[in-house]
Design a protein around this motif. Structure first.
Motif, PDB file in Angstrom:
ATOM      1  N   SER A  71      46.177  38.457  55.319  1.00  0.00           N
ATOM      2  CA  SER A  71      45.923  38.092  53.925  1.00  0.00           C
ATOM      3  C   SER A  71      44.441  38.161  53.570  1.00  0.00           C
ATOM      4  O   SER A  71      44.055  37.862  52.436  1.00  0.00           O
ATOM      5  CB  SER A  71      46.450  36.679  53.644  1.00  0.00           C
ATOM      6  OG  SER A  71      45.774  35.723  54.442  1.00  0.00           O
ATOM      7  N   ARG A  72      43.592  38.577  54.519  1.00  0.00           N
ATOM      8  CA  ARG A  72      42.141  38.556  54.347  1.00  0.00           C
ATOM      9  C   ARG A  72      41.644  39.234  53.056  1.00  0.00           C
ATOM     10  O   ARG A  72      40.712  38.727  52.419  1.00  0.00           O
ATOM     11  CB  ARG A  72      41.506  39.203  55.576  1.00  0.00           C
ATOM     12  CG  ARG A  72      40.058  38.828  55.861  1.00  0.00           C
ATOM     13  CD  ARG A  72      39.878  37.341  56.135  1.00  0.00           C
ATOM     14  NE  ARG A  72      38.669  37.046  56.859  1.00  0.00           N
ATOM     15  CZ  ARG A  72      37.644  36.349  56.392  1.00  0.00           C
ATOM     16  NH1 ARG A  72      37.668  35.898  55.153  1.00  0.00           N
ATOM     17  NH2 ARG A  72      36.590  36.076  57.128  1.00  0.00           N
ATOM     18  N   PRO A  73      42.204  40.371  52.617  1.00  0.00           N
ATOM     19  CA  PRO A  73      41.669  41.017  51.410  1.00  0.00           C
ATOM     20  C   PRO A  73      41.770  40.158  50.153  1.00  0.00           C
ATOM     21  O   PRO A  73      41.047  40.389  49.187  1.00  0.00           O
ATOM     22  CB  PRO A  73      42.526  42.280  51.261  1.00  0.00           C
ATOM     23  CG  PRO A  73      43.164  42.491  52.574  1.00  0.00           C
ATOM     24  CD  PRO A  73      43.302  41.152  53.213  1.00  0.00           C
ATOM     25  N   ALA A  74      42.678  39.198  50.164  1.00  0.00           N
ATOM     26  CA  ALA A  74      42.928  38.417  48.947  1.00  0.00           C
ATOM     27  C   ALA A  74      42.806  36.926  49.162  1.00  0.00           C
ATOM     28  O   ALA A  74      43.157  36.145  48.274  1.00  0.00           O
ATOM     29  CB  ALA A  74      44.332  38.742  48.418  1.00  0.00           C
ATOM     30  N   SER A  75      42.296  36.494  50.311  1.00  0.00           N
ATOM     31  CA  SER A  75      42.277  35.066  50.600  1.00  0.00           C
ATOM     32  C   SER A  75      41.021  34.694  51.378  1.00  0.00           C
ATOM     33  O   SER A  75      40.902  34.998  52.560  1.00  0.00           O
ATOM     34  CB  SER A  75      43.525  34.685  51.424  1.00  0.00           C
ATOM     35  OG  SER A  75      43.487  33.321  51.787  1.00  0.00           O
ATOM     36  N   GLY A  76      40.106  34.039  50.663  1.00  0.00           N
ATOM     37  CA  GLY A  76      38.886  33.551  51.293  1.00  0.00           C
ATOM     38  C   GLY A  76      38.679  32.100  50.912  1.00  0.00           C
ATOM     39  O   GLY A  76      39.628  31.310  50.849  1.00  0.00           O
ATOM     40  N   ALA A  77      37.425  31.737  50.634  1.00  0.00           N
ATOM     41  CA  ALA A  77      37.127  30.365  50.228  1.00  0.00           C
ATOM     42  C   ALA A  77      37.914  29.968  48.982  1.00  0.00           C
ATOM     43  O   ALA A  77      38.329  28.805  48.831  1.00  0.00           O
ATOM     44  CB  ALA A  77      35.624  30.216  49.973  1.00  0.00           C
ATOM     45  N   CYS A  78      38.150  30.934  48.102  1.00  0.00           N
ATOM     46  CA  CYS A  78      38.914  30.674  46.879  1.00  0.00           C
ATOM     47  C   CYS A  78      40.290  30.093  47.205  1.00  0.00           C
ATOM     48  O   CYS A  78      40.733  29.107  46.591  1.00  0.00           O
ATOM     49  CB  CYS A  78      39.069  31.970  46.082  1.00  0.00           C
ATOM     50  SG  CYS A  78      39.618  33.395  47.069  1.00  0.00           S
ATOM     51  N   HIS A  79      40.962  30.678  48.180  1.00  0.00           N
ATOM     52  CA  HIS A  79      42.296  30.209  48.534  1.00  0.00           C
ATOM     53  C   HIS A  79      42.234  28.964  49.415  1.00  0.00           C
ATOM     54  O   HIS A  79      43.153  28.139  49.378  1.00  0.00           O
ATOM     55  CB  HIS A  79      43.079  31.331  49.213  1.00  0.00           C
ATOM     56  CG  HIS A  79      43.688  32.295  48.245  1.00  0.00           C
ATOM     57  ND1 HIS A  79      42.926  33.031  47.364  1.00  0.00           N
ATOM     58  CD2 HIS A  79      44.989  32.620  47.997  1.00  0.00           C
ATOM     59  CE1 HIS A  79      43.743  33.779  46.622  1.00  0.00           C
ATOM     60  NE2 HIS A  79      44.983  33.551  46.984  1.00  0.00           N
ATOM     61  N   GLU A  80      41.193  28.823  50.214  1.00  0.00           N
ATOM     62  CA  GLU A  80      41.041  27.585  50.977  1.00  0.00           C
ATOM     63  C   GLU A  80      40.938  26.388  50.025  1.00  0.00           C
ATOM     64  O   GLU A  80      41.549  25.336  50.254  1.00  0.00           O
ATOM     65  CB  GLU A  80      39.797  27.654  51.872  1.00  0.00           C
ATOM     66  CG  GLU A  80      39.937  28.606  53.043  1.00  0.00           C
ATOM     67  CD  GLU A  80      38.694  28.612  53.924  1.00  0.00           C
ATOM     68  OE1 GLU A  80      38.818  28.952  55.116  1.00  0.00           O
ATOM     69  OE2 GLU A  80      37.591  28.301  53.419  1.00  0.00           O
ATOM     70  N   ILE A  81      40.163  26.549  48.957  1.00  0.00           N
ATOM     71  CA  ILE A  81      40.037  25.473  47.965  1.00  0.00           C
ATOM     72  C   ILE A  81      41.382  25.228  47.279  1.00  0.00           C
ATOM     73  O   ILE A  81      41.802  24.082  47.070  1.00  0.00           O
ATOM     74  CB  ILE A  81      38.937  25.817  46.941  1.00  0.00           C
ATOM     75  CG1 ILE A  81      37.561  25.819  47.633  1.00  0.00           C
ATOM     76  CG2 ILE A  81      38.947  24.835  45.774  1.00  0.00           C
ATOM     77  CD1 ILE A  81      36.427  26.368  46.779  1.00  0.00           C
ATOM     78  N   ASN A  82      42.081  26.308  46.950  1.00  0.00           N
ATOM     79  CA  ASN A  82      43.414  26.181  46.357  1.00  0.00           C
ATOM     80  C   ASN A  82      44.350  25.404  47.275  1.00  0.00           C
ATOM     81  O   ASN A  82      45.047  24.479  46.843  1.00  0.00           O
ATOM     82  CB  ASN A  82      43.982  27.576  46.085  1.00  0.00           C
ATOM     83  CG  ASN A  82      45.481  27.555  45.879  1.00  0.00           C
ATOM     84  OD1 ASN A  82      45.986  27.084  44.876  1.00  0.00           O
ATOM     85  ND2 ASN A  82      46.214  28.074  46.865  1.00  0.00           N
TER      86      ASN A  82
END
Length: 354
Positions: free
Chosen positions: A241-252
């Motif tokens: 999922s790396r291309p679409a999931s970084g700090a943004c998704h961790e916060i989510n």
């Protein structure tokens, strides 16, 4: 000289257009997904009932299953019901994100291909190799095959609540931040980065970030739907999922786990997380542009926009790295204390304005 290439797992059919559902029965037969109409449809109890009325006469050999919710138990129950009721050629997930995620998991569990028919554009899960389902620990991501076909009827999308269309905007825009985090992991820790997957995800995000339209515009909805599909395929290309999931998704995910009864739609939280992560990365110009676009689409840019106070946001950011152990993003890189996160948020809020 040998020619080296790779096969990209992707749907054999992607139909994004007005009236796409008008030929759903023909598509299923013509693409040899099901020559005799032996299909298992997963639908919701709400909007799914109207769609069943529309398609049941055209597909007399199909069976219809109402999905109770978006939990792992719902998905297992769906798979067991399909398995015990007979042999099918494919599973058709007809509905929003929860329905499609349950259908993806159930199809994988019983070894059948999935056709994803989306009725809203809330997030990129409609074409991803991941099913996101609630479980006893909160929420989990489960690996599944890509859909064999994706159908998105823009006329049907227009009937969905606007909030669930706008949510997809935040999810796609967050790709830009996620790819930056992936590149950071490559630079600092030597992580492998797939250039094709990164390009697909980033360009999907950039297309929305710079598009002048809105959800009332068919052209914009087309680009948004295509962006969500490309994002899903980018995850298959990367095998992660790396291309679409970084700090943004961790916060989510932190919002989902810490405040499960108050969490906002996935894409809203990801868009807010992406803007803040981009600001933390020091790219204030891009952060301001993200905020401008998110506001134009009536998406949150401050925690208050989704009912959280600054202290709760700080708590979510501090907790976020625990949601994806081993993933390296700007949050892990900076390793900020709670007080430092609070100061960074105050600077962010002041910079973007209320």
């Amino acid at each position: 000289m040998p020619v080296l290439t790779r096969l990209i797992p992707s749907p054999v059919v992607v139909d994004i257009s007005r009236g796409a559902l008008d030929d759903l029965a023909g598509l299923l037969a013509d693409q040899r997904i099901s020559t005799n109409g032996k299909l298992a449809f997963a639908i919701s109890g709400g909007s799914g009932a109207a769609l069943r009325e529309r398609f049941a006469p055209l597909l007399p050999n199909a069976s219809w299953y109402e999905v109770g919710g978006g939990t792992i138990d719902d998905a297992v129950e769906l798979a067991d019901a399909m398995k015990s009721s007979g042999r099918y050629d494919a599973v058709v997930g007809l509905g929003g994100g929860k329905i499609i995620d349950c259908a993806k998991y159930a199809a994988a569990r019983i070894g059948l291909p999935l056709v994803a028919v989306a009725t809203n554009l809330s997030h990129d899960g409609l074409c991803s190799p991941v099913a996101t389902l609630d479980n006893d620990a909160g929420r989990g991501s489960y690996g599944v095959p890509n859909p064999i076909a994706v159908v998105i009827d823009l006329d049907v999308i227009r009937e969905a609540p606007e909030r669930y269309i706008r949510s997809g905007i935040g999810d796609v825009i967050s790709n830009i931040s996620a790819v930056k985090d992936w590149e950071l992991g490559h630079e600092v820790r030597g992580e492998d980065i797939d250039g094709l997957a990164a390009a697909m995800a980033r360009q999907a995000g950039e297309a929305i970030l710079h598009h002048p339209g809105d959800v009332s515009d068919d052209g914009f909805l087309q680009v948004l739907a295509e962006g969500l599909v490309l994002t899903g395929i980018s995850m298959s290309v990367a095998g992660d999922s790396r291309p679409a999931s970084g700090a943004c998704h961790e916060i989510n995910h932190a919002f989902d786990l810490l405040y499960p009864r108050r969490a906002a739609p996935h894409g809203e939280q990801c868009g807010l997380g992406a803007a803040f992560a981009t600001y933390l990365r020091g790219d204030k110009d891009t952060a301001k542009l993200m905020v401008e676009v998110l506001r134009r689409h009536e998406l949150p840019v401050l925690p208050a926009d989704i009912g959280f106070d600054p202290d709760e946001f700080v708590e979510a950011v501090a907790y976020a790295p625990q949601t994806r152990p081993g993933r390296y993003t700007i949050l892990e890189h900076l390793d900020l204390s709670t007080d430092q996160i609070r100061d960074a948020y105050a600077d962010y809020a002041q910079t973007i304005g209320s």
